[in-house]
Design a protein around this motif. Sequence first.
Motif, short mmCIF file in Angstrom:
data_model
loop_
_atom_site.label_atom_id
_atom_site.label_comp_id
_atom_site.label_asym_id
_atom_site.label_seq_id
_atom_site.Cartn_x
_atom_site.Cartn_y
_atom_site.Cartn_z
N TRP A 1 -13.91 5.45 -6.52
CA TRP A 1 -14.06 4.60 -5.21
C TRP A 1 -15.10 5.06 -4.68
O TRP A 1 -14.65 6.17 -3.71
CB TRP A 1 -12.61 4.53 -5.20
CG TRP A 1 -11.74 3.06 -3.73
CD1 TRP A 1 -11.96 3.99 -2.58
CD2 TRP A 1 -12.19 2.48 -4.11
NE1 TRP A 1 -12.07 2.46 -2.52
CE2 TRP A 1 -12.47 1.61 -3.10
CE3 TRP A 1 -12.32 1.54 -5.01
CZ2 TRP A 1 -11.97 0.40 -3.31
CZ3 TRP A 1 -12.28 -0.18 -5.80
CH2 TRP A 1 -12.12 -0.69 -3.71
N HIS A 2 -15.86 4.51 -4.99
CA HIS A 2 -16.81 4.80 -3.94
C HIS A 2 -17.76 2.97 -3.41
O HIS A 2 -18.62 1.89 -3.89
CB HIS A 2 -18.19 5.22 -3.98
CG HIS A 2 -19.29 6.02 -3.41
ND1 HIS A 2 -20.64 5.95 -3.58
CD2 HIS A 2 -19.08 7.38 -2.86
CE1 HIS A 2 -20.97 6.66 -2.40
NE2 HIS A 2 -20.20 6.69 -2.35
N GLU B 1 -17.44 -0.53 -10.48
CA GLU B 1 -15.90 0.40 -11.42
C GLU B 1 -16.17 0.96 -12.01
O GLU B 1 -15.31 2.08 -13.57
CB GLU B 1 -15.12 -0.92 -11.59
CG GLU B 1 -14.45 -0.75 -9.54
CD GLU B 1 -12.78 -2.53 -9.46
OE1 GLU B 1 -11.48 -1.77 -10.58
OE2 GLU B 1 -12.41 -2.58 -8.56
N ASN C 1 -20.02 -1.97 -4.37
CA ASN C 1 -18.62 -2.13 -4.43
C ASN C 1 -18.23 -2.47 -2.96
O ASN C 1 -17.74 -2.44 -2.23
CB ASN C 1 -18.05 -1.02 -5.38
CG ASN C 1 -16.23 -1.01 -5.27
OD1 ASN C 1 -16.00 -2.03 -4.65
ND2 ASN C 1 -16.47 -0.13 -6.33
N GLU D 1 -15.58 -4.37 -1.76
CA GLU D 1 -14.39 -4.42 -1.85
C GLU D 1 -14.06 -2.32 -1.10
O GLU D 1 -14.18 -2.47 -0.41
CB GLU D 1 -13.09 -4.07 -2.68
CG GLU D 1 -12.17 -4.50 -2.31
CD GLU D 1 -11.03 -4.04 -3.99
OE1 GLU D 1 -9.62 -3.05 -3.63
OE2 GLU D 1 -10.98 -4.61 -4.61
N ALA D 2 -14.87 -1.87 -1.48
CA ALA D 2 -14.90 -0.45 -1.09
C ALA D 2 -16.16 -0.16 0.17
O ALA D 2 -15.35 0.46 0.77
CB ALA D 2 -15.29 0.70 -2.16
N GLN E 1 -13.60 -1.74 3.32
CA GLN E 1 -12.84 -0.96 3.65
C GLN E 1 -13.04 -0.02 4.01
O GLN E 1 -12.24 0.65 4.78
CB GLN E 1 -11.99 -0.31 2.22
CG GLN E 1 -10.55 0.31 2.27
CD GLN E 1 -10.46 0.59 0.74
OE1 GLN E 1 -10.49 1.26 0.18
NE2 GLN E 1 -8.79 0.23 0.44
N PHE F 1 -9.93 3.69 2.99
CA PHE F 1 -10.82 3.78 2.70
C PHE F 1 -10.31 5.56 1.35
O PHE F 1 -10.54 5.35 -0.13
CB PHE F 1 -12.28 4.39 2.34
CG PHE F 1 -13.19 4.63 2.13
CD1 PHE F 1 -13.65 3.37 0.73
CD2 PHE F 1 -13.44 5.92 2.10
CE1 PHE F 1 -14.75 4.03 0.14
CE2 PHE F 1 -14.16 6.10 1.32
CZ PHE F 1 -14.78 5.62 0.47
N LYS G 1 -7.36 5.62 -1.26
CA LYS G 1 -7.49 5.37 -2.23
C LYS G 1 -8.29 6.25 -2.75
O LYS G 1 -8.35 6.34 -4.06
CB LYS G 1 -8.25 3.78 -2.63
CG LYS G 1 -8.33 2.59 -3.45
CD LYS G 1 -8.29 1.19 -3.54
CE LYS G 1 -8.62 1.02 -4.54
NZ LYS G 1 -8.44 -0.67 -5.38
N ALA G 2 -9.43 6.90 -2.25
CA ALA G 2 -10.42 7.34 -3.36
C ALA G 2 -9.83 8.35 -3.36
O ALA G 2 -9.99 8.69 -4.67
CB ALA G 2 -11.64 7.89 -1.90
N PHE H 1 -7.91 7.44 -6.52
CA PHE H 1 -9.07 8.23 -7.77
C PHE H 1 -9.07 9.32 -8.45
O PHE H 1 -9.25 9.78 -9.63
CB PHE H 1 -10.57 7.12 -7.02
CG PHE H 1 -10.12 5.76 -7.55
CD1 PHE H 1 -11.15 5.70 -8.86
CD2 PHE H 1 -9.52 4.87 -7.20
CE1 PHE H 1 -11.07 3.51 -9.47
CE2 PHE H 1 -9.79 3.47 -7.57
CZ PHE H 1 -10.55 2.96 -8.88
#
Length: 147
Positions: A72-73, A78, A119, A121-122, A125, A133, A136-137, A140
Amino acid sequence: MNKRMEKEFADISNNPPKGVSIKKGADQTKWEITIAGPEGSVYHGHNFRVICTFPDNYPFKMPDFAFETMIWHPNVTEKGEVCKEMLGEKEWVPTKQVKTVIEIIASMLAEPNVDSAINNEAAKQYKTDPKEFEKKAKEFINQYCKK
């Protein structure tokens, strides 16, 4: 593998950037790069596998780089594709080396570049809700990373 690639592989193997290891894939035009998450980043303590795929006309065209480890970056899709603009694809010249690009990817893990986000969305965030962020990272990381 051409002589230029052999020379670069030997250089990176003998003098790798901090936290980086490399090996050749079964296909000599693919290198498997392992990058350790940098200290002070959400990725610290985990390893990320990046595949470098050389084009037929290397060094006249930059290789492709893709994360095989899901991450997630803001600068990685993705599907694992890394933002080519951030890696310097437009400025690529035959005198540039793969090691330089690997160093950019490693620094990108330490400090994402939201100006070159692919990305969205990332990136949003990361800018607006850093704690979410990071959460979520870490999700992942827990799901896809090996220590």
